[in-house]
Write an enzyme that holds these catalytic residues in place. Structure first.
Site, PDB file in Angstrom:
ATOM      1  N   GLU A  87     -17.313 -19.902   0.847  1.00 29.96           N
ATOM      2  CA  GLU A  87     -16.777 -20.485  -0.375  1.00 29.96           C
ATOM      3  C   GLU A  87     -17.834 -20.424  -1.747  1.00 29.96           C
ATOM      4  O   GLU A  87     -19.125 -19.992  -1.164  1.00 29.96           O
ATOM      5  CB  GLU A  87     -16.243 -21.881  -0.329  1.00 29.96           C
ATOM      6  CG  GLU A  87     -17.387 -22.709  -0.002  1.00 29.96           C
ATOM      7  CD  GLU A  87     -17.070 -24.075  -0.229  1.00 29.96           C
ATOM      8  OE1 GLU A  87     -16.871 -24.635  -1.663  1.00 29.96           O
ATOM      9  OE2 GLU A  87     -17.289 -24.986   0.717  1.00 29.96           O
ATOM     10  N   LYS A  98     -18.118 -35.447   4.708  1.00 30.53           N
ATOM     11  CA  LYS A  98     -19.116 -36.014   4.309  1.00 30.53           C
ATOM     12  C   LYS A  98     -18.736 -37.531   4.209  1.00 30.53           C
ATOM     13  O   LYS A  98     -17.810 -38.045   4.317  1.00 30.53           O
ATOM     14  CB  LYS A  98     -19.351 -35.899   2.843  1.00 30.53           C
ATOM     15  CG  LYS A  98     -20.094 -34.568   2.411  1.00 30.53           C
ATOM     16  CD  LYS A  98     -20.505 -34.477   1.150  1.00 30.53           C
ATOM     17  CE  LYS A  98     -20.247 -33.077   0.757  1.00 30.53           C
ATOM     18  NZ  LYS A  98     -18.712 -32.789   1.052  1.00 30.53           N
TER      19      LYS A  98
END
Ligand code: PSU
Ligand code: MN
Length: 304
Positions: free
Chosen positions: A24, A158
């Site tokens: 990405e 995360k």
């Protein structure tokens, strides 16, 4: 018509049937500071080559969908200001209007699938944010995993996210969450979280086989491969917890919403860990690139 712009290297790999790993670009423009962003992007590409596959970094440049960036394009993107962050909702509009944008996990999956690439490596996926019960902030990445057949290698989600809710939504959406080499779902900067991963696999061949089996069954959607950060590179969860809490409080105070939330929190955590969050982030992305290359190779070997 969408005319995909392939880098010379990706074009040659496609023609030869060599394994390719998508990467990405939001991690470059919104996830890491300059100039480390460009160094890391180039390093991760090299890690994929060293592991026997070809890297295809994806972005929209001046209205063209690029699958594989030449090094001058990567340099320019990493230094550009005000680059759009493209997810499922905005990639087509960016292409249609001749814009430039970096692709998130969701948009990279769409582009990779469109280009016939089945494996993708990144740092962490977007997920359910803390406080989502009032903000409704749930990343489009989760819905993409439910509908686009790409296996995404990430170090879990995360700790700025609500991991328990993220796992619940993935289960609801029918996304296989496969921890690599351990029972626990990893927590990005830390190898382990308190949550068990629904599935575990210890080698790339099994992950490739599971990917191919979903395809054979005609199931839409991909797989989330949750690959823990190497133990030597992790930051203990206890140490990060207060930093994350204060970053989240700052985001609330400044009324950061929508697309701005993830980049804002990452930047605050970077500042408050004096750069250690970035060092760990680099280590885990490189580790994910290697595993993704192994999965891509195993998939290519299976189809030979
Ligand atoms: N995790 C990182 N760095 C990042 C991102 C996630 O460690 O840069 C980016 C990815 O592109 C991911 C996106 O797809 O953030 C999720 O954004 P949102 O939460 O707005 O959906
Ligand atoms: Mn969001």
């Amino acid at each position: 018509m969408i005319d995909i712009q392939y880098s010379a290297e990706v074009r040659a790999a496609k023609d030869a049937g060599h394994p390719i790993v998508a990467l990405e670009s939001t991690i470059i423009t919104h996830g890491m500071p300059y100039p480390q962003n460009i160094e890391v992007a180039a390093q991760v590409e090299q890690d994929i080559r060293d592991a026997g596959a070809i890297p295809a970094t994806i972005a929209v440049l001046n209205g063209k969908l690029h699958v594989g960036l030449e090094s001058d394009q990567l340099q320019a993107l990493g230094q550009a200001k005000g680059v759009a962050k493209l997810s499922r909702a905005d990639m087509a509009a960016c292409i249609a209007t001749g814009g430039t944008g970096a692709t998130t996990v969701a948009a990279t999956m769409i582009a990779a699938n469109f280009a016939g690439i089945e494996v993708f490596a990144t740092g962490g996926i977007g997920g359910v944010h803390q406080g989502a019960e009032t903000s409704f902030d749930i990343s489009a990445d989760l819905h993409e995993l439910a509908q686009t057949p790409v296996s995404v290698v990430a170090a879990g989600a995360k700790a700025i996210l609500d991991l328990a809710k993220t796992l619940e939504v993935l289960e609801t959406l029918g996304v296989p969450v496969i921890a690599h080499g351990q029972d626990e779902f990893p927590a990005f900067w830390s190898a382990k979280s308190p949550y068990a991963a629904p599935l575990r696999m210890d080698d790339a061949e099994d992950i490739a086989k599971a990917h191919a089996t979903r395809r054979a069954l005609g199931l839409p959607g991909g797989q989330l491969i949750a690959n823990p950060i190497p133990a030597a590179d992790q930051i203990p969860a206890e140490e990060l917890a207060p930093i994350i809490a204060s970053a989240q409080a700052d985001a609330n105070t400044h009324r950061i919403t929508g697309k701005g939330v993830t980049p804002y929190l990452l930047q605050r955590i970077y500042e408050q860990t004096e750069g250690r969050s970035l060092t760990a982030n680099i280590a885990l992305v490189r580790n994910n690139a290697k595993l993704a290359a192994g999965i891509a190779r195993a998939l290519t070997e299976r189809s030979e």
